[in-house]
Design an enzyme around this catalytic site. Sequence first.
Site, PDB file in Angstrom:
ATOM      1  N   PHE A   1       4.979  -3.142  -4.563  1.00  0.00           N
ATOM      2  CA  PHE A   1       5.088  -1.915  -3.768  1.00  0.00           C
ATOM      3  C   PHE A   1       3.972  -1.956  -2.735  1.00  0.00           C
ATOM      4  O   PHE A   1       2.797  -2.026  -3.086  1.00  0.00           O
ATOM      5  CB  PHE A   1       4.943  -0.658  -4.630  1.00  0.00           C
ATOM      6  CG  PHE A   1       5.057   0.605  -3.820  1.00  0.00           C
ATOM      7  CD1 PHE A   1       6.296   1.152  -3.541  1.00  0.00           C
ATOM      8  CD2 PHE A   1       3.938   1.220  -3.300  1.00  0.00           C
ATOM      9  CE1 PHE A   1       6.420   2.294  -2.763  1.00  0.00           C
ATOM     10  CE2 PHE A   1       4.037   2.372  -2.521  1.00  0.00           C
ATOM     11  CZ  PHE A   1       5.288   2.909  -2.259  1.00  0.00           C
TER      12      PHE A   1
ATOM     13  N   ASP B   1      -3.239  -6.799  -1.812  1.00  0.00           N
ATOM     14  CA  ASP B   1      -3.116  -5.348  -1.710  1.00  0.00           C
ATOM     15  C   ASP B   1      -3.861  -4.769  -2.912  1.00  0.00           C
ATOM     16  O   ASP B   1      -3.358  -4.790  -4.035  1.00  0.00           O
ATOM     17  CB  ASP B   1      -1.624  -4.975  -1.722  1.00  0.00           C
ATOM     18  CG  ASP B   1      -1.397  -3.467  -1.763  1.00  0.00           C
ATOM     19  OD1 ASP B   1      -2.327  -2.734  -2.129  1.00  0.00           O
ATOM     20  OD2 ASP B   1      -0.268  -3.041  -1.459  1.00  0.00           O
TER      21      ASP B   1
ATOM     22  N   LYS C   1      -6.330   4.769  -1.523  1.00  0.00           N
ATOM     23  CA  LYS C   1      -6.382   5.609  -2.730  1.00  0.00           C
ATOM     24  C   LYS C   1      -7.809   6.056  -3.062  1.00  0.00           C
ATOM     25  O   LYS C   1      -8.355   6.886  -2.372  1.00  0.00           O
ATOM     26  CB  LYS C   1      -5.725   4.879  -3.908  1.00  0.00           C
ATOM     27  CG  LYS C   1      -4.198   4.788  -3.753  1.00  0.00           C
ATOM     28  CD  LYS C   1      -3.544   4.420  -5.055  1.00  0.00           C
ATOM     29  CE  LYS C   1      -2.055   4.222  -4.916  1.00  0.00           C
ATOM     30  NZ  LYS C   1      -1.298   5.474  -4.833  1.00  0.00           N
TER      31      LYS C   1
HETATM   32  N1  PLP Z   1       0.148  -0.458  -1.998  1.00  0.00           N
HETATM   33  C1  PLP Z   1       0.055  -0.134  -3.296  1.00  0.00           C
HETATM   34  C2  PLP Z   1      -0.249  -1.214  -4.290  1.00  0.00           C
HETATM   35  C3  PLP Z   1       0.233   1.181  -3.731  1.00  0.00           C
HETATM   36  O1  PLP Z   1       0.158   1.473  -5.029  1.00  0.00           O
HETATM   37  C4  PLP Z   1       0.501   2.175  -2.757  1.00  0.00           C
HETATM   38  C5  PLP Z   1       0.752   3.566  -3.162  1.00  0.00           C
HETATM   39  O2  PLP Z   1       1.097   3.856  -4.285  1.00  0.00           O
HETATM   40  C6  PLP Z   1       0.570   1.806  -1.410  1.00  0.00           C
HETATM   41  C7  PLP Z   1       0.392   0.481  -1.064  1.00  0.00           C
HETATM   42  C8  PLP Z   1       0.836   2.829  -0.334  1.00  0.00           C
HETATM   43  O3  PLP Z   1      -0.277   3.654  -0.209  1.00  0.00           O
HETATM   44  P1  PLP Z   1      -0.121   5.066   0.526  1.00  0.00           P
HETATM   45  O4  PLP Z   1       0.710   5.926  -0.370  1.00  0.00           O
HETATM   46  O5  PLP Z   1      -1.544   5.576   0.660  1.00  0.00           O
HETATM   47  O6  PLP Z   1       0.516   4.818   1.838  1.00  0.00           O
END
Ligand code: PLP
Length: 378
Positions: free
Chosen positions: A124, A209, A238
């Site tokens: 994700f 990520d 986050k």
């Molecule tokens: N990447 C990962 C691993 C995530 O867990 C999330 C959100 O849950 C995101 C990207 C996207 O982050 P945002 O919701 O701040 O756009």
Amino acid sequence: MLPTYVKAPVEFVRGDGARLWDSDGREYLDFFAGLSVHNAGHCHPPIVAAITEQAGRLAGVSNLYYTEPAMRLAERLAESSLGGKVFLCNSGLEANECAIKLARKRAHRRGIADPEIVVLDGAFHGRSLGTLAATPRLAREDLFGPLPPGFVDVPRDDPDALRAAVGERTAAVMVEPVQGEAGVFPIGDEVLLAARGACDEVGALLVFDEIQTGMGRTGSLWAFQQLPVRPHVMTAAKALGGGLPVGACVAADEVGDVFEPGDHGSTFAGAPIPAAAALAALGVLDDPALLRRTRELGTRFMELLDELDGVAEVRGRGLMVGVSLADGLDASGAASRALDGGLVINVPGPGMLRFLPPLVIGDDEVDTAMNVMRDVLS
Ligand code: PLP
């Protein structure tokens, strides 16, 4: 509000550490931390003080001028992770968009007209069009097509498939070291080693990520610090902002020269109040004793969960913990009964539960959560 979320029937009005209170004054133990945002606990005093102090001093001047909190944050982020240079932004998807743009621009410079980014099944990476395209499950749903092309997905546990997918057109391989939204699946060392090896062979970038795994969640400030490979680019968000919206894309020295003025930007990015909050959050979470405790408590919590009736599998690293329930058990029902019992937990997918408590919890909080879970699953 547009109906984009399924909400539980609770309105929270106050938080302190790992505790939340609802509008009826009822107390809860929070094992979700706003989806791994409040790693330092709710309303942690040094973070509240940093926000309040900066709000009274200077809220913003745009990115056309220097401000001290943004400069200090970029320096601290680079020093604590890959060195190199940092782009500050406001969210996780923006940090990943930055990484994708950087990888594609660098590939163009190397003569690749049609670059590809390899991603893992179950990943994700966000909900913008670019990051949706990098999120295989959502890209396949195809609700918002056409999505940007140039993303290739491979199974998350197959180093050979990953090696085979990396070739002359590859700009980057993008990986969450522990897949969070999929239900907490740590990516195996052999897959990570294959990713770095394949990237080095063709000159592509390895992007981690660390939006969910970073800021101490897995028991080191960044998850890669416990892993056998180092990425060229890392994204964070986050918990980085200590509760305020902050994201960052860190590019190691060798790729720090890809962007030029005008290539990327965002009005609020790196604004002084969120940057001050992020510096305070780093001050709390980049603490060897807290990180060691996160690893120890995570191990204990996972061992206890493993003993519960109805638990088929426990996965995780540090205090990023996922559970698959035994066949036939309803995870949503379990989470709503846990909420009734005063424990906030999450359902990342059918049959699965996820636990992301603030890292400032202690053994007592683990015991309280276990008592609720025992009741729920029995
Ligand atoms: N990447 C990962 C691993 C995530 O867990 C999330 C959100 O849950 C995101 C990207 C996207 O982050 P945002 O919701 O701040 O756009």
